[in-house]
Motif scaffolding. Structure first.
Motif, short mmCIF file in Angstrom:
data_model
loop_
_atom_site.label_atom_id
_atom_site.label_comp_id
_atom_site.label_asym_id
_atom_site.label_seq_id
_atom_site.Cartn_x
_atom_site.Cartn_y
_atom_site.Cartn_z
N ALA A 40 0.85 -1.28 -0.54
CA ALA A 40 0.28 0.17 0.11
C ALA A 40 0.66 0.97 0.33
N ASP A 41 2.76 1.30 1.03
CA ASP A 41 3.01 2.63 0.31
C ASP A 41 3.88 1.57 -0.18
N GLY A 42 3.14 1.24 -1.78
CA GLY A 42 4.19 1.58 -3.26
C GLY A 42 5.53 0.35 -3.71
N LEU A 43 5.90 -0.26 -2.32
CA LEU A 43 6.66 -1.15 -2.25
C LEU A 43 6.39 -1.81 -3.56
N ARG A 44 7.03 -2.64 -3.98
CA ARG A 44 6.92 -4.05 -4.60
C ARG A 44 7.62 -5.24 -3.33
N VAL A 45 6.54 -6.07 -3.75
CA VAL A 45 6.99 -6.65 -2.70
C VAL A 45 6.33 -8.67 -2.97
N PHE A 46 7.37 -9.21 -2.16
CA PHE A 46 8.30 -10.76 -2.61
C PHE A 46 7.51 -11.02 -1.45
#
Length: 249
Positions: A25-31
């Protein structure tokens, strides 16, 4: 500007899922790392994507030889060799009181809860950008004498020591290293465990309720942000004040 990249271990459900969703939600691409819960991991990815975020599910057995390397290699390949935030959340559950413990269960706890995050940090450091974030999930078990969780508390105590020493070591690169210590946290997957205990635990908690996964995820998201840039080597209690002492009637 390149999108920031986060790896959250044990992110298929519970606190790990909430953290993955919050960072996305904060804009990070998450693994989204998982071991044996593939369907749950894909569900986490789907929830993130439905909310407009980006996520990738990655499987690895952190308790096996080569599992850490496989996870880091997968992130390196898919991210182009970049990592901004590492959240060490995956953990083996308490093995019970000492009289019921076995060497095999004890070794399993330390392999997953201590050895895996230690070597995950070691092998992920070449990917971690200067100014990056390492966030370890500990437990209030380190400050509460619970005889049913002795070996588990020992593993989390080791994780907290690692947090402080790595903060000192990596400070020159602007990398912060902190730990978050949740208390009794009810999730969709562990709700039954609190049957008959919710009122008891609530009465021991300063804020008067059980924790929720989102409560912990908000703290981790702050530690992953630029707003926390001057905080490192800290163990942040995210338990709502569990077992601070007797309440005054």
């Amino acid at each position: 500007m390149n999108r920031r990249v986060a790896l959250v271990t044990g992110a298929s459900r519970g606190i790990g899922r909430a953290v993955a969703e919050r960072l996305a939600a904060d804009g990070l691409r998450v693994f989204v790392h998982y071991n044996g819960h593939e369907a749950k991991a894909k569900e986490t990815v789907a929830l993130i994507e439905q909310a407009g975020g980006t996520a990738v599910a990655v499987q690895a057995e952190l308790g096996s030889d080569g599992g850490v390397r496989e996870l880091v290699d997968a992130v390196r390949t898919a991210s182009g060799g970049r990592l901004d935030v590492l959240v060490n959340n995956a953990a083996a559950l308490p093995a019970g009181p000492m009289e019921a413990d076995t060497p095999e269960r004890f070794d399993r706890l330390f392999t997953v809860n201590v050895k895996a995050p230690y070597f995950l940090v070691q092998q992920a450091l070449p990917l971690l950008v200067d100014g990056g974030r390492i966030i370890n999930v500990s437990s209030v078990a380190t400050r509460m004498a619970n005889p049913t969780q002795t070996s588990f508390a020992m593993t989390k105590g080791a994780l907290e020591v690692m947090t402080r020493t790595l903060a000192q070591e990596l400070g020159a690169r602007g990398i912060t290293v902190n730990a978050v210590a949740p208390g009794a946290t009810r999730t969709a997957d562990n709700a039954e465990a609190f049957t008959g205990l919710a009122d008891f635990i609530t009465n021991l908690t300063a804020l008067g309720r059980l924790g929720q996964a989102g409560d912990v995820a908000e703290v981790i998201a702050w530690l992953a942000s630029d707003q926390s840039r001057w905080v490192t080597g800290q163990i942040i209690d995210a338990s709502g004040g569990l077992h601070l002492g007797p309440k005054v009637a």
